[in-house]
Structure formats: C-alpha cells, structure tokens
Design an enzyme around this catalytic site. Structure first.
Site, short mmCIF file in Angstrom:
data_model
loop_
_atom_site.label_atom_id
_atom_site.label_comp_id
_atom_site.label_asym_id
_atom_site.label_seq_id
_atom_site.Cartn_x
_atom_site.Cartn_y
_atom_site.Cartn_z
N GLN A 13 6.28 -62.38 -34.04
CA GLN A 13 7.31 -62.21 -32.92
C GLN A 13 9.03 -62.45 -32.72
O GLN A 13 9.31 -62.14 -32.41
CB GLN A 13 7.00 -63.25 -31.94
CG GLN A 13 5.42 -62.52 -30.93
CD GLN A 13 5.06 -61.44 -30.26
OE1 GLN A 13 6.73 -61.51 -30.37
NE2 GLN A 13 4.36 -61.99 -29.58
N HIS A 47 5.31 -53.33 -36.11
CA HIS A 47 5.64 -52.58 -34.72
C HIS A 47 5.45 -54.06 -33.86
O HIS A 47 6.48 -53.31 -32.91
CB HIS A 47 4.49 -52.43 -34.01
CG HIS A 47 3.09 -54.13 -33.75
ND1 HIS A 47 1.97 -54.58 -34.71
CD2 HIS A 47 3.05 -54.34 -32.64
CE1 HIS A 47 1.73 -55.60 -34.39
NE2 HIS A 47 1.45 -55.84 -32.89
N THR A 107 -5.42 -48.95 -51.66
CA THR A 107 -4.09 -48.87 -51.78
C THR A 107 -3.61 -48.84 -51.09
O THR A 107 -3.53 -48.62 -49.46
CB THR A 107 -4.67 -46.73 -51.61
OG1 THR A 107 -5.26 -46.73 -52.75
CG2 THR A 107 -3.26 -46.25 -52.16
N CYS A 130 -4.76 -62.86 -29.88
CA CYS A 130 -5.97 -63.26 -29.78
C CYS A 130 -6.58 -63.84 -29.57
O CYS A 130 -7.93 -63.69 -29.41
CB CYS A 130 -4.94 -64.61 -31.19
SG CYS A 130 -3.11 -64.83 -31.51
#
Length: 207
Positions: free
Chosen positions: A7, A27, A63, A154
């Site tokens: 955050q 994001h 990967t 969460c």
C-alpha cells in the site's frame, strides 16, 4: 523483519534501512495484476517453498513474467518521479471525502481521529456506520457503479468485525459497518463527490 509495503510503495517515501525483506505489488501503482517484487537482503535467511529449479540462487523454480516485470518497473518509475506532488493532491482529496462523509449528522464516522499529515497514507479513506453492515454497503455501492472494500483483501469473505478495529477499542456495532475506500490520483474529485453523494444517501435511507 519483513514488511508488506504494497500500500505504501509509490505513495509515501519508504525508510527501509532496518528492514530485511520487503514486499511490493504492481497493481497498487497502476501496474499489471499478479506481478510483485520481493526484495531480500543477503543477510536474510530464506528457504524455498517450492522446488524444481535453481533460479534466484535456488530460492524458487519457474519462469519469470518478463513483460509483467518490465511493466511494473515502468509504473514504479512513473509514480516515484512524481510522488511528492501526487501525495499532496491525493491527501487533499481524501480529506475532502472525510469532511463530507463524516460531517455532523451523517451517521458516518472515521475509524481514526488522526489528522491527515505526512504520516498518513494518502488515498485510503476508512469510515464506519452503525446503521448498515459492511457487506450490505459494498453491495449497494457496487449496484451504483462504485467498487469499495469492507476491509483488507486478506480477510475478504469474513462476516465478523475486523479484529484490528476491535483491538483499537471500536465498538463491534460500528466495526461491523466499516468501509475502506481506496483511490489514487486517477480518480477525479467529481468521482469522489458522486461516491459521497451515493454513500450518504444509502446511510440516510437506512435510518
């Protein structure tokens, strides 16, 4: 010491001199969903959770998403370059939203009385009302085109009051009506005003 700075990264300056490991998320700053970073000091012991490859000195298999990592880096450079200016703008919009939602007689109160300042995370407005529970508020706002949260990701799916709010001494009735509104500089003051009008109307109708 590990710090989840998802955050805070790109929103406030980070002081990490005494931190052994820090987690970041793309994001949260406009980067791609599903991409993040774990920064670990060499002194920090780290054991792999999955096996099958020798990447990152044997710490993980698999990967990397190179395009996602490059997009994350581009977003990080962009937000960090204008962090100070953006912080002032977003903090001002957050304070205006608090002032509207938590005005006398609205039935909405802030979860903390701490003043907006350099130690306050901009773009996070946390309020409570004892008239409706969090999930009802989230659904009603969603119907009107606003996406907000009842708390941290969460604890999504939990119908109980936040243990953090309860530990702060907030009454359960209020904690059950907690709402977290998150935004950044891309959300206009007009959008926030429309959200405020909508939420105030929903709470007023519940009287």
């Amino acid at each position: 010491m590990h710090v989840d700075a998802s955050q805070a990264f790109g929103r406030i300056p980070l002081a990490l001199d005494d931190v052994d490991a820090v987690t970041l998320a793309a994001h949260k700053i406009g980067g791609p969903v599903g991409v993040g970073a774990l920064v670990v000091r060499s002194r920090c012991p780290l054991r792999p959770l999955t096996f099958g490859g020798g990447q990152e000195a044997g710490r993980r298999p698999g990967t990397q998403d190179v395009r996602g990592a490059l997009a994350f880096a581009a977003a990080a450079r962009a937000v960090c370059a204008r962090l100070d200016d953006t912080r002032v703008v977003v903090s001002s919009r957050a304070q205006r939203l608090y002032d509207r939602l938590c005005a006398e007689g609205t039935g909405i109160v802030p979860t903390t009385t701490a003043q907006m300042g350099p130690d306050r995370l901009p773009g996070i407005v946390s309020v409570m009302t004892g008239r409706l529970d969090s999930e009802t508020l989230v659904l009603k706002l969603d119907e009107r085109g606003f996406e907000v949260s009842a708390g941290s990701a969460c604890s999504s799916g939990s119908l109980d009051a936040s243990h953090v709010l309860l530990a702060m001494g907030i009454p359960r009735e209020l904690a059950l009506g907690a709402l977290r509104i998150s935004f950044d500089e891309r959300v206009s003051p007009q959008d926030l005003d429309r959200l405020a009008d909508c939420l105030l109307g929903i709470v007023a109708d519940a009287r």
